[in-house]
Design an enzyme around this catalytic site. Structure first.
Site, PDB file in Angstrom:
ATOM      1  N   LYS A 198       0.859  -1.189   0.000  1.00 54.41           N
ATOM      2  CA  LYS A 198       0.000   0.000   0.000  1.00 54.41           C
ATOM      3  C   LYS A 198       0.885   1.225   0.000  1.00 54.41           C
ATOM      4  O   LYS A 198       2.002   1.198   0.529  1.00 54.41           O
ATOM      5  CB  LYS A 198      -0.883   0.010   1.245  1.00 54.41           C
ATOM      6  CG  LYS A 198      -2.118   0.857   1.096  1.00 54.41           C
ATOM      7  CD  LYS A 198      -3.174   0.082   0.331  1.00 54.41           C
ATOM      8  CE  LYS A 198      -4.488   0.810   0.222  1.00 54.41           C
ATOM      9  NZ  LYS A 198      -5.556  -0.140  -0.152  1.00 54.41           N
TER      10      LYS A 198
HETATM   11  N1  GLU Z   1      -7.229   0.076  -3.299  1.00 51.85           N
HETATM   12  C1  GLU Z   1      -7.994  -1.099  -3.588  1.00 51.85           C
HETATM   13  C2  GLU Z   1      -8.081  -2.000  -2.362  1.00 51.85           C
HETATM   14  O1  GLU Z   1      -7.909  -1.564  -1.258  1.00 51.85           O
HETATM   15  C3  GLU Z   1      -7.525  -1.820  -4.832  1.00 51.85           C
HETATM   16  C4  GLU Z   1      -6.117  -2.287  -4.824  1.00 51.85           C
HETATM   17  C5  GLU Z   1      -5.649  -2.829  -6.166  1.00 51.85           C
HETATM   18  O2  GLU Z   1      -6.445  -2.976  -7.075  1.00 51.85           O
HETATM   19  O3  GLU Z   1      -4.445  -3.099  -6.270  1.00 51.85           O
HETATM   20  O4  GLU Z   1      -8.390  -3.162  -2.463  1.00 51.85           O
END
Ligand code: GLU
Length: 419
Positions: A110
């Site tokens: 993240k």
């Molecule tokens: N931000 C989204 C999540 O928390 C998508 C992450 C992604 O597609 O890599 O799942």
């Protein structure tokens, strides 16, 4: 959303508590525990960016790779003033568990930048995003770490990252990010994917509980990408959406809110529900409404030990990451409220991100129908797997989801070995 009472809460504590609980039920060995409780890599950078007024401001940029055991790490980038390192660490770990639950070959990561995207111009956001990409050029990569949108970021942000990264590396590299605009190699169905997965999870849960969608009422907290699409698809399933909310507060109509109307309203109204024709309620009132289904799709720590006693729904499907603090888990469990946890319920987004990455690498693009059909199948199967695990261990769906994910990642790590 009101966060007044929740500032002392730390999502990383919630993640660790749930991880430890599941690990002890699973009998996870100490080495695996030590390898998975903390992230593999933490990168924090300073990003000097020229603002439109000519002044220079230094922003803090973070990328946390929790685990790359299952494949390249995957996860969104969040732009928000509330970004903290611990929050990003928790979100990165949740990505690891999420990808394992839906069975896609990724680890978890993240990113976050502490900034206020609502009060920055497009030019400022572009310069900030490009500076972040330059700083993270050796972290990101189609086989290394693949960002995506999250709170405060969108397809435009991904386009800038893809462009900057491609320039640095001297090759066009669409697979370095997902959630791109369609013309740059984005996937049909990606924008709707998280909300669609929430709907599929809710549909599976309602069926298990023998609740008829057409006779069920629902409240949705948050009207961003996840909340608004979830509300729309749940209303198409036949549920009556009696309440929605955004940063301007809650909106209630006991006869049901027309979600298409609300979406059109937001489009014409600077992106908020302010002034929308419905009874005004507070955020806390929305969460404690007597409804059949509650979908918290806003942000972390919205349901805590402070309001968990007042929750009056039968079923919660977590659209956001970490909307329930771990200190509310026991209270909700004792109240026999069924919960489809975030790491299962909102995994539709990363599932279609994976499909986007696959399409980029194949150079062959799928129809929306194919994307949705495959994503629905993945989500249904993942729900079933978690449900079976919860029956096997006689635990909540949340603990079952952690057990399933930790078991997969730990056994993969064991096979790969360490030095
Ligand atoms: N931000 C989204 C999540 O928390 C998508 C992450 C992604 O597609 O890599 O799942």
């Amino acid at each position: 959303m009101s966060q007044k009472n929740n500032e002392h809460l730390n999502p990383l504590d919630s993640m660790k508590e749930r991880f430890s609980h599941a690990a002890s039920i699973l009998g996870l060995d100490q080495t695996a525990y030590d390898m998975l409780i903390n992230p593999q890599k933490v990168v924090v950078v300073s990003l000097p960016v020229t603002l439109d007024n000519g002044k220079l401001q230094v922003f803090e940029g973070i990328r946390v790779v929790h685990s790359a055991s299952m494949g390249p790490s995957k996860g969104g980038i969040r732009y928000s003033l509330n970004v903290t390192l611990d929050e990003v660490k928790a979100l990165a770990a949740w990505m690891t568990w999420k990808c394992a639950i839906v069975g896609i070959p990724y680890g978890g990561a993240k990113g976050g930048i502490k900034c206020d995207p609502r009060n920055m111009s497009a030019g400022e956001l572009e310069r900030l995003t490009r500076a972040y990409t330059v700083a993270m050029q050796d972290v990101f990569g189609p086989d290394r770490d693949i960002p995506a949108p999250d709170m405060g970021t969108n397809a435009n942000t991904m386009a800038w990252i893809m462009d900057e990264y491609s320039k640095i590396k001297g090759v066009v590299s669409p697979a370095v990010v997902t959630g791109k605009p369609l013309v740059l190699g984005g996937s049909l169905g990606r924008v709707e994917a998280t909300g669609r997965g929430v709907m599929v999870s809710a549909r599976s849960a309602l069926a298990k509980l023998k609740m008829d969608p057409v006779k069920s009422t629902c409240a949705v907290q948050g009207f961003g990408n996840v909340g608004s699409i979830s509300a729309k698809l749940l209303s198409m399933l036949g549920l009556k959406i009696v309440a929605i909310s955004d940063i301007t507060g809650g909106y209630y109509n006991k006869n049901g809110i027309n979600i298409e109307e609300a979406l059109n309203y937001v489009r014409k109204n600077n992106g908020t529900l302010e002034g929308f024709n419905a009874d005004r309620i507070t955020n806390d009132e929305l969460l404690t409404l007597e409804v059949d289904l509650l979908v918290p799709a806003a942000m972390e720590d919205q349901i805590t030990e402070n309001n968990a006693h007042d929750i009056r729904t039968k079923l919660i499907v977590e659209g956001a990451n970490g909307p329930i603090a771990s200190n509310a888990d026991d209270i909700l469990f004792k109240k026999q409220i069924n919960i489809v946890p975030d790491i299962l319920a909102n995994a539709g987004g990363v599932t279609v991100s994976y499909f986007e990455w696959v399409q980029n690498r194949l150079g062959y693009y799928w129809t929306e129908e194919r994307v949705n059909r495959r994503a629905d199948r993945v989500m249904k199967q993942a729900f079933e797997n978690v449900f079976q695990t919860s029956a096997k261990y006689n635990v909540s769906m949340r603990t079952a989801a952690y057990i399933l994910a930790i078991d997969k990642v730990a056994s993969t790590q064991k096979l790969r070995g360490v030095f």
